[in-house]
Design an enzyme around this catalytic site. Structure first.
Site, PDB file in Angstrom:
ATOM      1  CE1 TYR A 113      -3.071  -3.002   0.321  1.00 23.01           C
ATOM      2  CE2 TYR A 113      -3.709  -2.245   2.494  1.00 23.01           C
ATOM      3  CZ  TYR A 113      -3.847  -3.132   1.462  1.00 23.01           C
ATOM      4  OH  TYR A 113      -4.773  -4.142   1.551  1.00 23.01           O
TER       5      TYR A 113
ATOM      6  CG  HIS B 200      -1.137  -8.595   0.478  1.00 24.66           C
ATOM      7  ND1 HIS B 200      -0.744  -7.294   0.440  1.00 24.66           N
ATOM      8  CD2 HIS B 200      -2.478  -8.553   0.277  1.00 24.66           C
ATOM      9  CE1 HIS B 200      -1.780  -6.511   0.228  1.00 24.66           C
ATOM     10  NE2 HIS B 200      -2.849  -7.255   0.121  1.00 24.66           N
TER      11      HIS B 200
HETATM   12  N1  LIG Z   1      -5.959  -8.459   1.572  1.00 22.70           N
HETATM   13  C1  LIG Z   1      -6.262  -7.939   0.410  1.00 22.70           C
HETATM   14  O1  LIG Z   1      -5.896  -8.448  -0.669  1.00 22.70           O
HETATM   15  C2  LIG Z   1      -7.098  -6.701   0.371  1.00 22.70           C
HETATM   16  C3  LIG Z   1      -7.668  -6.256  -0.835  1.00 22.70           C
HETATM   17  C4  LIG Z   1      -8.463  -5.123  -0.801  1.00 22.70           C
HETATM   18  C5  LIG Z   1      -8.658  -4.442   0.383  1.00 22.70           C
HETATM   19  N2  LIG Z   1      -8.061  -4.860   1.538  1.00 22.70           N
HETATM   20  C6  LIG Z   1      -8.219  -4.109   2.820  1.00 22.70           C
HETATM   21  O2  LIG Z   1      -9.601  -3.909   3.062  1.00 22.70           O
HETATM   22  C7  LIG Z   1      -9.876  -2.525   3.163  1.00 22.70           C
HETATM   23  C8  LIG Z   1     -11.275  -2.215   2.683  1.00 22.70           C
HETATM   24  O3  LIG Z   1     -11.446  -2.595   1.342  1.00 22.70           O
HETATM   25  P1  LIG Z   1     -11.489  -1.545   0.120  1.00 22.70           P
HETATM   26  O4  LIG Z   1     -10.635  -0.384   0.441  1.00 22.70           O
HETATM   27  O5  LIG Z   1     -11.230  -2.330  -1.099  1.00 22.70           O
HETATM   28  O6  LIG Z   1     -12.983  -1.136   0.007  1.00 22.70           O
HETATM   29  P2  LIG Z   1     -14.239  -0.782   0.941  1.00 22.70           P
HETATM   30  O7  LIG Z   1     -13.844  -0.431   2.316  1.00 22.70           O
HETATM   31  O8  LIG Z   1     -15.224  -1.850   0.715  1.00 22.70           O
HETATM   32  O9  LIG Z   1     -14.781   0.480   0.175  1.00 22.70           O
HETATM   33  C9  LIG Z   1     -14.102   1.673   0.095  1.00 22.70           C
HETATM   34  C10 LIG Z   1     -14.937   2.582  -0.811  1.00 22.70           C
HETATM   35  O10 LIG Z   1     -16.218   2.790  -0.221  1.00 22.70           O
HETATM   36  C11 LIG Z   1     -16.433   4.167   0.003  1.00 22.70           C
HETATM   37  N3  LIG Z   1     -17.124   4.290   1.294  1.00 22.70           N
HETATM   38  C12 LIG Z   1     -16.613   4.164   2.537  1.00 22.70           C
HETATM   39  N4  LIG Z   1     -17.567   4.314   3.467  1.00 22.70           N
HETATM   40  C13 LIG Z   1     -18.733   4.545   2.808  1.00 22.70           C
HETATM   41  C14 LIG Z   1     -20.062   4.780   3.217  1.00 22.70           C
HETATM   42  N5  LIG Z   1     -20.384   4.816   4.503  1.00 22.70           N
HETATM   43  N6  LIG Z   1     -20.999   4.974   2.248  1.00 22.70           N
HETATM   44  C15 LIG Z   1     -20.670   4.922   0.951  1.00 22.70           C
HETATM   45  N7  LIG Z   1     -19.414   4.697   0.491  1.00 22.70           N
HETATM   46  C16 LIG Z   1     -18.450   4.509   1.420  1.00 22.70           C
HETATM   47  C17 LIG Z   1     -15.052   4.794   0.017  1.00 22.70           C
HETATM   48  O11 LIG Z   1     -15.144   6.135  -0.453  1.00 22.70           O
HETATM   49  P3  LIG Z   1     -14.335   7.347   0.216  1.00 22.70           P
HETATM   50  O12 LIG Z   1     -12.987   6.852   0.640  1.00 22.70           O
HETATM   51  O13 LIG Z   1     -14.276   8.322  -0.922  1.00 22.70           O
HETATM   52  O14 LIG Z   1     -15.165   7.845   1.355  1.00 22.70           O
HETATM   53  C18 LIG Z   1     -14.310   3.932  -0.971  1.00 22.70           C
HETATM   54  O15 LIG Z   1     -14.578   4.334  -2.306  1.00 22.70           O
HETATM   55  C19 LIG Z   1      -8.755  -1.901   2.344  1.00 22.70           C
HETATM   56  O16 LIG Z   1      -8.622  -0.520   2.562  1.00 22.70           O
HETATM   57  C20 LIG Z   1      -7.580  -2.729   2.777  1.00 22.70           C
HETATM   58  O17 LIG Z   1      -7.118  -2.326   4.055  1.00 22.70           O
HETATM   59  C21 LIG Z   1      -7.303  -5.987   1.554  1.00 22.70           C
END
Ligand SMILES: NC(=O)c1ccc[n+]([C@@H]2O[C@H](COP(=O)([O-])OP(=O)(O)OC[C@H]3O[C@@H](n4cnc5c(N)ncnc54)[C@H](OP(=O)(O)O)[C@@H]3O)[C@@H](O)[C@H]2O)c1
Length: 244
Positions: free
Chosen positions: A37, A92
């Site tokens: 990241y 990861h």
């Molecule tokens: N292990 C892996 O391979 C892997 C892969 C992907 C993710 N992850 C981890 O999981 C975390 C979460 O997954 P993610 O970042 O993919 O996606 P997520 O948390 O499912 O979604 C993030 C998106 O949703 C929006 N959002 C957040 N809160 C909201 C709400 N209350 N209402 C509407 N939209 C909202 C955010 O917009 P804004 O930011 O513009 O508010 C952003 O565009 C990551 O940050 C990372 O730490 C791990």
């Protein structure tokens, strides 16, 4: 491990620092990052500047399976995060069909050395977890996988539970239509938003959720989910979004 954490994928630099500060200010005590990241330094500064004692925050980072020297990668993560230990260190992803037994031993070595409290994997199937456990005699504490009601699979959920592997879900918001009528109805019944119902669904199932946001109001509302609970029937209705 707090069931609700803060995700930091795709945020870097000042935006990452600000988001982490905000998250810690509103009460999150669990932060998820990863070497790839490229924000561990900002996460570390956010933690330090928050003034919250290190032992009150659960910190996860992840090593890429293709890290040339994983021991060095860990030392770099610790240095950037400004800490002498991680709460959780994960492999990861899996690559080239490998389950990365050799890397897994390095994670255990780090645990024995006190550099990480617990170790786990990410993006592993149950079969891959079993193969890893059989090959090394050591089972991961956690598997972080893509997870949301639309991806809900009873066998996967039960499989983690039976093995006593924590199912940590990621990308729940990305995988959810927040206008879905079921989520809206349940949300209205509790006077909360569909996104809060979505996150509460994780907690009431015992899944870990790590929503990411850079928007202050969302960072706050995603955390404000302790004042209500979903009953069995509501959970079951939301499970029914699987495949939708
Ligand atoms: N292990 C892996 O391979 C892997 C892969 C992907 C993710 N992850 C981890 O999981 C975390 C979460 O997954 P993610 O970042 O993919 O996606 P997520 O948390 O499912 O979604 C993030 C998106 O949703 C929006 N959002 C957040 N809160 C909201 C709400 N209350 N209402 C509407 N939209 C909202 C955010 O917009 P804004 O930011 O513009 O508010 C952003 O565009 C990551 O940050 C990372 O730490 C791990």
């Amino acid at each position: 491990m707090p069931l609700l954490g803060f995700g930091t994928w795709q945020i870097r630099g000042p935006q990452a620092y600000d988001a982490v500060r905000r998250a810690l200010d509103v009460g999150y005590r669990h932060i998820d990052t990863a070497t790839v990241y490229r924000n561990e330094e900002e996460v570390g500064r956010g933690l330090a500047d928050s003034g919250i004692p290190r032992d009150e925050v659960f910190v996860t980072t992840k090593v890429p399976p293709n890290a040339g020297d994983p021991r060095k990668t860990l030392d770099t993560s610790l240095q950037k995060l400004g800490t002498d230990h991680l709460d959780l260190w994960l492999i990861h992803w899996t690559e080239g069909g490998s389950i990365h037994e050799d890397l897994w031993q390095v994670l255990f070595e780090a645990q024995k050395a006190g550099k990480v409290r617990d170790v786990g994997v990410s993006n592993y199937s149950l079969d891959q977890i079993d193969r890893l456990t059989d090959a090394t005699g050591q089972q991961p504490a956690v598997n972080q996988i893509e997870w949301a009601p639309t991806l809900y699979d009873d066998e996967v959920a039960r499989g983690h539970e039976q093995r006593v592997v924590v199912l940590e879900g990621y990308s729940a918001l990305r995988n959810t239509n927040l206008d879905d009528p079921v989520l809206r109805e349940v949300a209205d019944a509790h006077g909360v938003s569909p996104s809060q119902v979505l996150l509460r669904w994780h907690l009431d199932h015992g899944f870990v959720a790590i929503p990411k946001s850079v928007t202050p109001e969302r960072i706050e509302s995603n955390f404000a989910i302790t004042a209500f609970e979903l009953d069995e029937q509501e959970l079951h209705r939301i499970d029914g979004l699987a495949g939708s």
